[in-house]
Motif scaffolding. Structure first.
Motif, PDB file in Angstrom:
ATOM      1  N   LYS A  44       0.923  -1.513   0.163  1.00 40.97           N
ATOM      2  CA  LYS A  44      -0.003   0.079   0.061  1.00 40.97           C
ATOM      3  C   LYS A  44       1.218   1.170  -0.216  1.00 40.97           C
ATOM      4  O   LYS A  44       0.327   2.694  -0.607  1.00 40.97           O
ATOM      5  CB  LYS A  44      -1.033  -0.064   0.948  1.00 40.97           C
ATOM      6  CG  LYS A  44      -1.764  -1.414   1.126  1.00 40.97           C
ATOM      7  CD  LYS A  44      -2.856  -0.912   2.076  1.00 40.97           C
ATOM      8  CE  LYS A  44      -3.679  -2.262   2.344  1.00 40.97           C
ATOM      9  NZ  LYS A  44      -4.852  -1.921   1.491  1.00 40.97           N
ATOM     10  N   THR A  55     -10.039 -10.924  -3.944  1.00 39.07           N
ATOM     11  CA  THR A  55     -10.726  -9.767  -3.269  1.00 39.07           C
ATOM     12  C   THR A  55      -9.070  -9.796  -3.123  1.00 39.07           C
ATOM     13  O   THR A  55      -8.560  -7.903  -2.852  1.00 39.07           O
ATOM     14  CB  THR A  55     -10.509 -10.319  -1.486  1.00 39.07           C
ATOM     15  OG1 THR A  55     -11.088 -10.985  -2.102  1.00 39.07           O
ATOM     16  CG2 THR A  55     -10.186  -9.201  -0.627  1.00 39.07           C
ATOM     17  N   ASP A  56      -7.547 -10.237  -3.327  1.00 40.01           N
ATOM     18  CA  ASP A  56      -5.931 -10.044  -3.695  1.00 40.01           C
ATOM     19  C   ASP A  56      -6.325  -9.119  -4.441  1.00 40.01           C
ATOM     20  O   ASP A  56      -5.785  -7.972  -4.516  1.00 40.01           O
ATOM     21  CB  ASP A  56      -5.215 -10.783  -3.252  1.00 40.01           C
ATOM     22  CG  ASP A  56      -3.925 -10.710  -3.325  1.00 40.01           C
ATOM     23  OD1 ASP A  56      -3.671  -9.565  -3.347  1.00 40.01           O
ATOM     24  OD2 ASP A  56      -2.952 -10.841  -4.628  1.00 40.01           O
ATOM     25  N   ASN A  84      -8.035  -5.589  -4.395  1.00 43.01           N
ATOM     26  CA  ASN A  84      -7.201  -4.468  -3.319  1.00 43.01           C
ATOM     27  C   ASN A  84      -6.407  -4.038  -3.749  1.00 43.01           C
ATOM     28  O   ASN A  84      -5.940  -2.350  -2.966  1.00 43.01           O
ATOM     29  CB  ASN A  84      -7.040  -5.605  -1.708  1.00 43.01           C
ATOM     30  CG  ASN A  84      -8.082  -5.642  -1.287  1.00 43.01           C
ATOM     31  OD1 ASN A  84      -8.685  -4.727  -0.646  1.00 43.01           O
ATOM     32  ND2 ASN A  84      -8.294  -6.670   0.018  1.00 43.01           N
ATOM     33  N   VAL A 118      -7.989  -1.383  -5.522  1.00 40.99           N
ATOM     34  CA  VAL A 118      -7.936  -0.078  -4.552  1.00 40.99           C
ATOM     35  C   VAL A 118      -6.776   0.571  -4.213  1.00 40.99           C
ATOM     36  O   VAL A 118      -7.187   1.823  -3.865  1.00 40.99           O
ATOM     37  CB  VAL A 118      -9.163  -0.754  -3.739  1.00 40.99           C
ATOM     38  CG1 VAL A 118      -9.677   0.717  -2.369  1.00 40.99           C
ATOM     39  CG2 VAL A 118     -10.562  -1.644  -4.496  1.00 40.99           C
ATOM     40  N   ASP A 119      -6.080  -0.526  -3.748  1.00 40.40           N
ATOM     41  CA  ASP A 119      -4.827   0.380  -2.678  1.00 40.40           C
ATOM     42  C   ASP A 119      -4.496   1.630  -4.445  1.00 40.40           C
ATOM     43  O   ASP A 119      -4.291   3.029  -3.850  1.00 40.40           O
ATOM     44  CB  ASP A 119      -3.743  -0.517  -3.353  1.00 40.40           C
ATOM     45  CG  ASP A 119      -3.926  -1.183  -1.443  1.00 40.40           C
ATOM     46  OD1 ASP A 119      -4.896  -1.294  -0.800  1.00 40.40           O
ATOM     47  OD2 ASP A 119      -3.796  -2.476  -1.560  1.00 40.40           O
ATOM     48  N   THR A 166     -14.283  -3.997  -9.568  1.00 35.74           N
ATOM     49  CA  THR A 166     -13.344  -3.008  -8.524  1.00 35.74           C
ATOM     50  C   THR A 166     -14.044  -1.969  -8.955  1.00 35.74           C
ATOM     51  O   THR A 166     -14.162  -0.813  -8.336  1.00 35.74           O
ATOM     52  CB  THR A 166     -12.281  -3.682  -8.512  1.00 35.74           C
ATOM     53  OG1 THR A 166     -12.616  -5.091  -8.650  1.00 35.74           O
ATOM     54  CG2 THR A 166     -11.981  -3.099  -7.246  1.00 35.74           C
TER      55      THR A 166
END
Length: 479
Positions: free
Chosen positions: A262, A297-298, A301, A304-305, A336
């Motif tokens: 992140k 999900t990975d 994410n 999204v990051d 996403t």
């Protein structure tokens, strides 16, 4: 043609499962933007064939596919086992050796002459991305006696990690330089550099290519603890970043990897530097038709990051379902991105972070474009570009509208294939009126929509592939 229904870029590693013309066409149709050639495996003559094949197909399909040469770097590996697979049982004692003459088949050869200088009693040794774990008990001559902490099957050429140890290897090897020569001769200009530790390692490759009269696009692979510590300097030298979580996850505590990911993505986004998130993203699809929920999900994410691209390794190189894997990746990206667009969290976070920066004219233009995109139904942002810099600055806001990057330079088009939401189009020959040329290209690609509102940026002209500086934007209703 139709523009993709997702803007996150997809990197596919090309291997035995995906090297045929039929499968390559399928990968492009499903969403591949970048073809990764892993030079750690295969002969150069085979890579040459793949380069020619990818270029031929991408030209026929009318889509720019960047070819990324992944340099091997100084990877420590298990040598050639006398008998394999070798089963390591938890609690048993085994001997690693840097000797080329094995005493018997129970010895495990390691292709690293200074093995015994890098480990000491108590050192942990990870093999195959940490799936096998050993503890050093004793060092003697060229041998390292170890206790098996986590066992399993071992085969030849698996990677070896020595977390926390001093590794006496140059990040850019002579073999890497020879491979760069080969790639440059083939007209390739995108390289990922393995196991770097500092900005100097990136600079070494750039200067080597410059000595050959070539400009290159360099992806710094972050997979060592030293690279994480030196990330700010690396970001200033590299053209893109790859978060290579396989080796990184054994070089630093695995529980730190998500937060490191992140932080690196955020830093890169602020500097408009594209980021690739890599390793085991849809790993189970190497042998299964569907991914796990955790893998989906990975991927989500990472998007999204703020990652620009997601990478597939074994999934497309040796997997059973390469095309299905790309299709699933694209579907996850689409959903996403749709959620992120509604939440607007990424835009607010980026604007807040940029308010603390020393902004340039290009940043202000990008902010104005973003404001316009929030208020008006703008179909495309048309960006004539020499370096791709304006495209990258606009992209960091992750707009809903496609950014069409138009360039007369093939290397710029290749670099834009790594950038979220940018569709690169190569423009051949001299251009006197970019506005007219942009509209003609939209018509040629079948994406010209009369009545739609577009933005076109303008700026002074610079030299080959150099930053010129954008200082004007114009709103146009297509007729």
């Amino acid at each position: 043609m139709m523009l993709p229904d997702h803007k996150t870029k997809i990197v596919c590693t090309i291997g035995p499962s995906s090297s045929s013309e039929e499968v390559l066409r399928g990968l492009i149709l499903k969403g591949m933007d970048i073809a990764r050639l892993n030079f750690s495996h295969g002969e150069l003559c085979h890579h040459r064939e793949l380069v020619h094949r990818i270029r031929k197909i991408s030209s026929e399909m009318g889509k720019i596919i960047a070819i990324l040469v992944d340099l091997p770097g100084p990877k420590i590996r298990v040598g050639e086992l006398v008998k394999e697979p070798l089963l390591l049982q938890q609690g048993e004692t085994v001997v690693l050796t840097s000797s080329t003459e094995l005493a018997d088949e129970s010895f495990i050869p390691i292709d690293y002459p200074k093995l015994t200088e890098s480990v000491f009693p108590g050192s942990l040794i990870y093999i195959n991305d940490g799936f096998l774990q050993l503890e050093c008990l004793e060092v003697s001559g060229k041998n390292v006696k170890c206790k098996v902490i986590v066992g399993g099957e071992l085969t030849s050429h698996k990677g070896v990690n020595l977390p926390g140890a001093g590794v006496f290897l140059e990040p850019v090897t002579e073999k890497d330089l020879l491979m760069i020569d080969f790639a440059l001769d083939e007209g390739l200009d995108c390289f990922s550099i393995s196991f770097i530790e500092s900005a100097d390692d990136v600079k070494k490759v750039r200067e080597y290519a410059a000595s050959k009269g070539k400009q290159v696009f360099l992806v710094a692979k972050i997979e060592r603890e030293q690279a994480v510590q030196n990330i700010d300097g690396i970001l200033l030298e590299a053209d893109a970043i790859m978060i290579a979580r396989g080796d990184l996850g054994v070089e630093i505590p695995i529980e730190d990897v998500p937060i490191v990911q992140k932080k690196i993505i955020h830093k890169a986004n602020l500097l408009s530097i594209p980021v690739i998130t890599a390793t085991q993203m849809l790993e189970s699809m190497t042998s299964n038709i569907r991914p796990t929920r955790a893998e989906a999900t990975d991927v989500a994410n990472a998007i999204v990051d703020g990652t620009d691209a997601v990478m597939l390794s074994a999934e497309t190189a040796i997997g059973k379902y390469p095309q299905d894997t790309v299709e699933i990746m694209a579907k996850i990206a689409k959903q996403t991105e749709k959620w992120r667009s509604k939440s607007k969290t990424g835009i607010y976070q980026m604007k807040k972070a940029m308010s603390k920066m020393n902004l340039q004219i290009d940043d202000i233009i990008a902010l104005q474009i973003n404001e316009a995109l929030q208020q008006l139904p703008i179909k495309y942002v048309l960006v004539p570009t020499a370096s791709g810099e304006t495209c990258r600055r606009v992209s960091r806001f992750r707009p809903d509208s496609w950014i069409i990057g138009l360039s007369r330079y093939p290397n710029t088009c290749n670099s834009l294939a790594f950038q979220y939401g940018v569709y690169p189009i190569f423009v051949e020959g001299t251009v006197t009126d970019w506005e007219h040329t942009a509209f003609e290209k939209l018509k040629e690609y079948g994406i010209y929509a009369p009545g739609e509102l577009v933005i076109i940026t303008q700026g002074q002209t610079a030299g080959h592939g150099k930053k010129g500086g954008t200082n004007l934007l114009k709103f146009i209703r297509l007729e």
